[in-house]
Scaffold this active site. Structure first.
Site, PDB file in Angstrom:
ATOM      1  N   ASP A   1      -2.220   2.481  -4.539  1.00 24.58           N
ATOM      2  CA  ASP A   1      -3.499   2.282  -3.860  1.00 24.58           C
ATOM      3  C   ASP A   1      -4.313   1.199  -4.558  1.00 24.58           C
ATOM      4  O   ASP A   1      -3.878   0.586  -5.535  1.00 24.58           O
ATOM      5  CB  ASP A   1      -4.279   3.604  -3.816  1.00 24.58           C
ATOM      6  CG  ASP A   1      -3.554   4.680  -3.023  1.00 24.58           C
ATOM      7  OD1 ASP A   1      -2.858   4.309  -2.066  1.00 24.58           O
ATOM      8  OD2 ASP A   1      -3.686   5.868  -3.377  1.00 24.58           O
TER       9      ASP A   1
ATOM     10  N   HIS B   1       0.813  -1.212   0.000  1.00 23.95           N
ATOM     11  CA  HIS B   1       0.000   0.000   0.000  1.00 23.95           C
ATOM     12  C   HIS B   1       0.851   1.268   0.000  1.00 23.95           C
ATOM     13  O   HIS B   1       0.349   2.361  -0.294  1.00 23.95           O
ATOM     14  CB  HIS B   1      -0.933  -0.001   1.217  1.00 23.95           C
ATOM     15  CG  HIS B   1      -2.295   0.542   0.911  1.00 23.95           C
ATOM     16  ND1 HIS B   1      -2.492   1.609   0.066  1.00 23.95           N
ATOM     17  CD2 HIS B   1      -3.532   0.170   1.332  1.00 23.95           C
ATOM     18  CE1 HIS B   1      -3.783   1.875  -0.017  1.00 23.95           C
ATOM     19  NE2 HIS B   1      -4.438   1.014   0.734  1.00 23.95           N
TER      20      HIS B   1
END
Length: 563
Positions: free
Chosen positions: A540, A536
């Site tokens: 995204d 992450h």
């Protein structure tokens, strides 16, 4: 000019200092022959006459080499007589009556390698060695590799035998000499001052260490505040009168645990119990073990109020008493030493799971058109490819279509790195652990080329014959467990990569097909579950979703992957 040249030639006839008759002195003689007196004289004065001035800097920043001129040691140079050479070896000059020889050291065969295991020796003491000959097999943190010699000579002494484990990089493995007559002079050679077998731990040595307990000194407990133990363990040692040297620590990084103290008492290494401030208390190992295994007393719970209904008032909750399990029999388990590959896997995956925030996205891929297309390729063109080959090709094309997914995390700079080439790693299970050979530029290769390369890399990976360049690096990893009837799973990211694709098996399932005249009807299709684990920090869910969408389209319409 002629007189200067004659003087220069006379000067050049002198013997150069030992180990200083290299390129600079050759230039000096060449200049004398070409009668370039001024240039050669300048070189002689600057280099030879000024050596005592530059020696301290060479000794500090240059190679650790000792030079002598007329029996005098050049000032500022260290007393070591070794010169590092290629492939982890170093030249050793005459010391203590030994002839000139070469020390073969444990090389760093991968960027993360700090220790290695000597699997086997391909040469015996006294054998002749030529450049390119395989000296021994070394198990690194990635694979088992051949250690080739870069020098010519004879193997005089093997200092670290086959089977030695956890040999530190730089430790001396063996000795080579130039002449076969010098082999016998190293029969009793035990290594240089650095210790030839420094860091080498054989299986027999490990077993001896685990079985041999330190001798009891009977001295009072000398526990420094820096000792690796908790307060409760420190108090237990003081109460039992044990010295820290009598306890063998088994905790991580040498931490002493309560179990270590109990084991020391059971082995009869305990001393006289310490005298407390108020009264003397003697505690035995059996009492400690009994107290550790004894269940805690139950805290009485408040009695529930009786319910108003008749059905609930008549029923009472069951009371469960704790069951005391018998102690485990030591003969029912086996301690298995792990390989270097397994150690590195454990370290890197723990690091990945703790440092990289994992993002998981799932999708199902319909395989019906792909399976029909495979049959057509085999029937019409004679091309036999596996589903895994198609997955690699589809992933590589999806990474080219979504370049932000082909990224990695730079831990040092704390920034994102976009990779230019699409290098797909394929996880291969071996007897020693998981290894990920790389398909370089997979987006530019055909299905046939990918299929042949995967077979070759997987076979050599299981044999431990991969080269470091074939499993180090990569920008994306695929882990396929479909052949083990696994429906789906979550794979751990292989750092510094940013994502890994987990592939499950293809299974028939019933879906609602909307293509039948707009009304829809139930249909049986073959679906394959996939799950993308993404870092992450790098991208995204939007980028991860775009990649899975492109991957799914490539898989469900495979005809476009032939190019």
């Amino acid at each position: 000019m002629a007189r200067s040249s004659e003087k220069l030639v006379a000067t050049a006839s002198m013997q150069p200092p030992p180990d200083l008759d290299g390129l600079s002195f050759s230039w000096f003689l060449l200049a004398a022959r070409q009668k370039e007196a001024s240039w050669a004289t300048t070189l002689y004065i600057v280099f030879f006459r000024s050596w005592h001035k530059i020696a301290p800097f060479v000794g500090k920043y240059g190679t650790a080499k000792r030079y002598e001129w007329g029996g005098k040691v050049s000032p500022g140079l260290p007393k070591s007589k070794t010169l590092p050479m290629a492939n982890g070896s170093q030249r050793q000059y005459s010391t203590a009556g030994l002839p000139q020889h070469l020390e073969l050291t444990m090389p760093a065969l991968s960027p993360t390698m700090t220790m290695g295991n000597v699997v086997s020796w391909k040469k015996k003491e006294g054998d002749q060695v030529l450049p390119g000959d395989v000296m021994c097999e070394i198990e690194t943190d990635k694979a088992t590799l051949d250690n080739e010699s870069q020098e010519e000579g004879f193997l005089a002494k093997i200092l670290i035998p086959a089977g030695s484990r956890e040999v530190k990089v730089g430790s001396v493995l063996a000795i080579m000499v130039e002449s076969k007559e010098d082999v016998a002079k190293f029969a009793n050679y035990a290594g240089s001052g650095k210790g030839a077998a420094a860091g080498a731990v054989t299986q027999a040595t490990e077993q001896t260490k685990s079985e041999k307990a330190p001798s009891a000194s009977g001295a009072s407990s000398s526990l420094s505040p820096s000792s690796k133990m908790g307060p409760s363990v420190r108090k237990m040692l003081e109460e039992l009168g044990l010295n820290l040297s009598q306890v063998v620590p088994t905790g991580p990084q040498g931490i002493v645990t309560k179990g270590d103290v109990i084991a020391a008492m059971e082995a009869g290494r305990g001393g006289k119990p310490a005298v407390a401030a108020k009264k003397e208390t003697t505690v035995t190992a059996a009492q400690i073990k009994k107290a550790a295994t004894q269940p805690k007393p139950e805290v009485p719970k408040p009695t529930p109020k009786p319910a108003t209904s008749s059905s609930s008032s008549s029923s009472k909750p069951p009371v469960y008493k704790p069951v005391k399990l018998p102690p485990a029999d030591p003969s029912t388990y086996e301690d298995i030493p792990v390989s270097q590959i397994r150690k590195v896997i454990a370290t890197r995956l723990v690091q990945s799971k703790w440092s990289a925030p994992h993002l998981y996205i799932d999708t199902d891929v319909r395989l019906d058109s792909l399976m029909r297309w495979r049959k057509e390729l085999k029937a019409d063109r004679g091309i036999a490819i596996s589903v895994n080959d198609i997955i690699i090709r589809a992933s590589a094309l999806a990474l080219r279509q979504v370049p932000h997914a082909n990224a990695s995390w730079n831990e040092k700079m704390q920034e994102i790195k976009l990779n230019e080439s699409v290098d797909v790693c394929v996880a291969v299970a071996t007897d020693k652990g998981l290894i990920t050979p790389i398909i370089r530029d997979a987006d530019k290769k055909s299905l046939s080329a990918i299929s042949a390369e995967v077979k070759d890399l997987a076979e050599r990976a299981r044999l431990g014959k991969l080269k470091p360049a074939e499993f180090q690096g990569g920008s994306f990893t695929i882990s396929n467990l479909g052949m083990f009837a696994v429906d789906n799973f979550s794979a751990i990211i292989n750092p510094p990569q940013a994502c890994i694709l987990a592939i499950g098996r293809g299974a028939k399932t019933v879906v609602w097909d909307e293509s039948a005249g707009g009304e829809g009807k139930p249909a049986v299709v073959m679906n394959m579950s996939t799950r993308l684990s993404a870092d992450h920090r790098v991208f995204d869910a939007g980028v991860a979703g775009e990649f899975l969408k492109a991957f799914k389209m490539n898989m469900e319409d495979p005809s476009g992957m032939l190019g």
